[in-house]
Scaffold this motif. Structure first.
Motif, PDB file in Angstrom:
ATOM      1  N   CYS A  39       0.802  -1.085  -0.132  1.00 24.47           N
ATOM      2  CA  CYS A  39       0.196   0.024  -0.225  1.00 24.47           C
ATOM      3  C   CYS A  39       0.823   1.548   0.009  1.00 24.47           C
ATOM      4  CB  CYS A  39      -0.652  -0.203   1.401  1.00 24.47           C
ATOM      5  SG  CYS A  39      -2.274  -1.109   1.230  1.00 24.47           S
ATOM      6  N   ASP A  65      -7.506   3.171 -12.149  1.00 26.07           N
ATOM      7  CA  ASP A  65      -6.782   2.483 -10.634  1.00 26.07           C
ATOM      8  C   ASP A  65      -5.352   2.593 -11.149  1.00 26.07           C
ATOM      9  OD1 ASP A  65      -7.397   1.168 -12.783  1.00 26.07           O
ATOM     10  OD2 ASP A  65      -8.997  -0.668 -12.200  1.00 26.07           O
ATOM     11  N   SER A  96      -7.568   0.296  -6.129  1.00 25.66           N
ATOM     12  CA  SER A  96      -8.673   0.737  -6.022  1.00 25.66           C
ATOM     13  C   SER A  96     -10.280   0.790  -7.018  1.00 25.66           C
ATOM     14  CB  SER A  96      -8.451   2.217  -5.936  1.00 25.66           C
ATOM     15  OG  SER A  96      -7.681   2.989  -7.106  1.00 25.66           O
ATOM     16  N   SER A 103     -10.176  -3.018  -2.397  1.00 22.00           N
ATOM     17  CA  SER A 103      -8.775  -2.789  -1.858  1.00 22.00           C
ATOM     18  C   SER A 103      -8.320  -2.888  -0.575  1.00 22.00           C
ATOM     19  CB  SER A 103      -8.270  -0.738  -2.127  1.00 22.00           C
ATOM     20  OG  SER A 103      -7.099  -0.880  -1.497  1.00 22.00           O
ATOM     21  N   CYS A 105      -6.582  -1.742   1.181  1.00 23.74           N
ATOM     22  CA  CYS A 105      -5.545  -0.610   1.455  1.00 23.74           C
ATOM     23  C   CYS A 105      -5.789   1.059   2.041  1.00 23.74           C
ATOM     24  CB  CYS A 105      -4.414   0.287   0.103  1.00 23.74           C
ATOM     25  SG  CYS A 105      -3.609  -0.984  -0.308  1.00 23.74           S
ATOM     26  N   VAL A 108      -9.457   4.137  -0.441  1.00 24.36           N
ATOM     27  CA  VAL A 108      -8.752   5.225  -1.431  1.00 24.36           C
ATOM     28  C   VAL A 108      -9.654   4.193  -2.558  1.00 24.36           C
ATOM     29  CG1 VAL A 108      -6.608   4.302  -0.682  1.00 24.36           C
ATOM     30  CG2 VAL A 108      -7.934   2.409  -2.117  1.00 24.36           C
ATOM     31  N   SER A 109     -10.840   3.814  -2.501  1.00 22.46           N
ATOM     32  CA  SER A 109     -12.205   4.077  -3.142  1.00 22.46           C
ATOM     33  C   SER A 109     -12.246   5.463  -4.428  1.00 22.46           C
ATOM     34  CB  SER A 109     -13.590   4.198  -3.187  1.00 22.46           C
ATOM     35  OG  SER A 109     -13.927   4.979  -1.959  1.00 22.46           O
ATOM     36  N   ASP A 112     -13.697   7.873  -2.051  1.00 21.82           N
ATOM     37  CA  ASP A 112     -12.518   8.171  -1.331  1.00 21.82           C
ATOM     38  C   ASP A 112     -11.647   9.283  -1.929  1.00 21.82           C
ATOM     39  OD1 ASP A 112     -13.551   7.223   1.400  1.00 21.82           O
ATOM     40  OD2 ASP A 112     -12.659   5.865   0.257  1.00 21.82           O
ATOM     41  N   ARG A 113     -11.283   9.589  -2.771  1.00 20.52           N
ATOM     42  CA  ARG A 113     -10.140   9.590  -3.311  1.00 20.52           C
ATOM     43  C   ARG A 113     -10.517  11.377  -4.534  1.00 20.52           C
ATOM     44  NH1 ARG A 113      -7.057   7.645  -6.853  1.00 20.52           N
ATOM     45  NH2 ARG A 113      -8.296   5.868  -6.960  1.00 20.52           N
ATOM     46  N   ASN A 134     -11.361  -4.005 -10.229  1.00 18.58           N
ATOM     47  CA  ASN A 134     -10.881  -3.971  -9.053  1.00 18.58           C
ATOM     48  C   ASN A 134     -12.004  -4.518  -8.173  1.00 18.58           C
ATOM     49  OD1 ASN A 134      -8.003  -4.442  -9.049  1.00 18.58           O
ATOM     50  ND2 ASN A 134      -8.531  -2.157  -9.201  1.00 18.58           N
TER      51      ASN A 134
END
Length: 226
Positions: A39, A65, A96, A103, A105, A108-109, A112-113, A134
């Protein structure tokens, strides 16, 4: 005495087997990247790729991704966004997807980002969202929730959703994901570009594109922007 000898021998054999398993496990784990290390590596790559174009200078933003950051390519700059205008800012994170659990990690979807990806960019800058591979094991509900969360973050932006390709390693799962994303995009009033019909060349893992495959993929996305 003979019975004790047999018991002792059995215990010794058991101990040897246990030791062999433990040592074998140690050998298998030696040099194997841990989840945390993986990650961290993904984050470092994401930061490096995103920094290529300052946010204030971005005329287009990609949220994606591993395909967007060129995972597995000898030259990561040959990832598919290289076929887009040079003012494209790429916010990609390997592994992601739409689902919150796509994910391992953490948060980090795509949704989210998105806020960080758009921070300091011009108001209403167009956004391309690329992914879905993913989400092969994400439920429809997880993908739907992630998609809706993402659209809320992208309100006020022109959005192009780029669906997942039929990568050999996960082709059996992509029909469901692509159909769902196409329906969600239609309902949200954003454009959807299916890519499962593209004839792409892949890396040996059957999951990521070769340089030639990335070029074909990128050209298809670029054509959809015209």
């Amino acid at each position: 005495m003979r019975g004790r000898s047999r018991v002792g021998a059995a215990v010794l054999v058991a101990l040897v087997l246990v030791a062999a398993v433990l040592l074998g496990g140690a050998r298998r784990s030696h040099g194997t990247e841990t989840r945390v290390a993986r990650c961290e590596r993904y984050q470092q790559t994401a930061d490096a790729v995103e920094s290529r174009v300052p946010a204030a200078e971005a005329a287009l933003v990609v949220i994606g991704d591993s395909w967007s950051v060129g995972l597995g390519l000898a030259d990561r700059s040959a990832a598919w966004p290289s076929r887009l205008p040079s003012s494209t800012r790429v916010a990609g994170f390997s592994g992601s997807g739409y689902g919150a659990l796509a994910s391992s990690c953490g948060a980090v979807s795509f949704a989210d980002r998105a806020p960080e990806a758009l921070r300091d960019t011009a108001p209403g800058v167009p956004v391309i969202v690329e992914g879905g591979l993913n989400d092969w094991d994400s439920t429809d509900a997880e993908i739907t929730a992630g998609f809706h969360n993402l659209m809320r973050e992208l309100r006020g932006h022109e959005v192009l959703v780029v669906g997942p390709p039929a990568a050999p390693a996960r082709a059996a799962f992509m029909g469901r994901v692509s159909s769902l994303l196409a329906d969600l995009s239609r309902r949200a009033g954003v454009r959807y570009l299916p890519t499962d019909d593209l004839d792409l060349i892949y890396q040996p893992d059957g999951l990521h594109p070769s340089p030639a495959g990335a070029a074909v993929f990128g050209d298809a996305v670029a054509a959809a922007l015209d």
